[in-house]
Design an enzyme around this catalytic site. Sequence first.
Site, mmCIF file in Angstrom:
data_model
loop_
_atom_site.group_PDB
_atom_site.id
_atom_site.type_symbol
_atom_site.label_atom_id
_atom_site.label_comp_id
_atom_site.label_asym_id
_atom_site.label_seq_id
_atom_site.Cartn_x
_atom_site.Cartn_y
_atom_site.Cartn_z
ATOM 1 N N HIS A 98 0.824 -1.126 -0.042
ATOM 2 C CA HIS A 98 -0.003 0.049 0.030
ATOM 3 C C HIS A 98 0.879 1.314 -0.063
ATOM 4 C CE1 HIS A 98 -4.102 0.939 -0.038
ATOM 5 N NE2 HIS A 98 -4.452 1.272 1.322
ATOM 6 N N ASN A 110 -6.505 7.208 4.292
ATOM 7 C CA ASN A 110 -7.931 7.276 4.070
ATOM 8 C C ASN A 110 -8.138 8.859 4.050
ATOM 9 O OD1 ASN A 110 -7.954 4.649 4.175
ATOM 10 N ND2 ASN A 110 -9.525 4.492 5.744
ATOM 11 N N ASP A 143 -0.833 2.672 -5.447
ATOM 12 C CA ASP A 143 -0.972 1.105 -5.698
ATOM 13 C C ASP A 143 -2.332 0.762 -6.495
ATOM 14 O OD1 ASP A 143 -2.023 1.682 -3.127
ATOM 15 O OD2 ASP A 143 -2.693 -0.458 -2.990
ATOM 16 N N ASN A 175 -9.256 3.798 -1.071
ATOM 17 C CA ASN A 175 -9.900 4.859 -0.158
ATOM 18 C C ASN A 175 -8.823 6.106 -0.345
ATOM 19 O OD1 ASN A 175 -11.732 3.377 1.128
ATOM 20 N ND2 ASN A 175 -10.177 2.416 2.476
#
Length: 208
Positions: free
Chosen positions: A41, A87, A112, A133
């Site tokens: 991530h 997020n 990613d 997100n």
Amino acid sequence: MLSVFRKLFKKEKKETQEDPMKKFLVAGLGNIGPKYHNTRHNIGFRILDALAKEEGLTFETKKLGDITTYKFKGRTFILLKPNTYMNLSGKAVRYWLEKEKVPLENLLVVTDDINLPFGTIRLKAKGSAGGHNGLKDIETQLNTSKYCRFRFGVGAEFNKGRQVDYVLGEWSDEDEAAMPERLDKGIALIKSFATAGLSNTMNTFNGK
């Protein structure tokens, strides 16, 4: 004499004003903290770290993120690693876009993508968040999905319901072995985006 000084001042002011079209914000997405450092991530952070290392740049912690500036072929790159966690990435992106007066078309978000095989890179001018997100929050904060994104494939080698564990997991040894060449390709894409333009860069790098 006064008129001479005025001319000199105007000339100096003109020279110090930077053309906003030659200014770019490159936001690499990720999560802060050691536990996330080497996760899939965090590839956005990793690509910007690789660029900074190659060019001898040092990130400085400022409002909502770590920042460094890089000049290349008449362009100014503002490299941003948001410290808001994934997020809430949009908050940092919007703040630095506005603060640095960077045109929206000169924003590049590095992230990613589980829908692409490992190491595949794809540049897009717009698109949906695709369940990501970080991208979702950027879209919300900017009130548009029309911003450029550089997607780096991380693959999808996970069982149903294990997506979060996968993207927050660390790279395999095989992926790590291939990573240096992929990072070099990512750095080249970022430089090309600002110097060769979106269309030329897409033609050169997409799917490579």
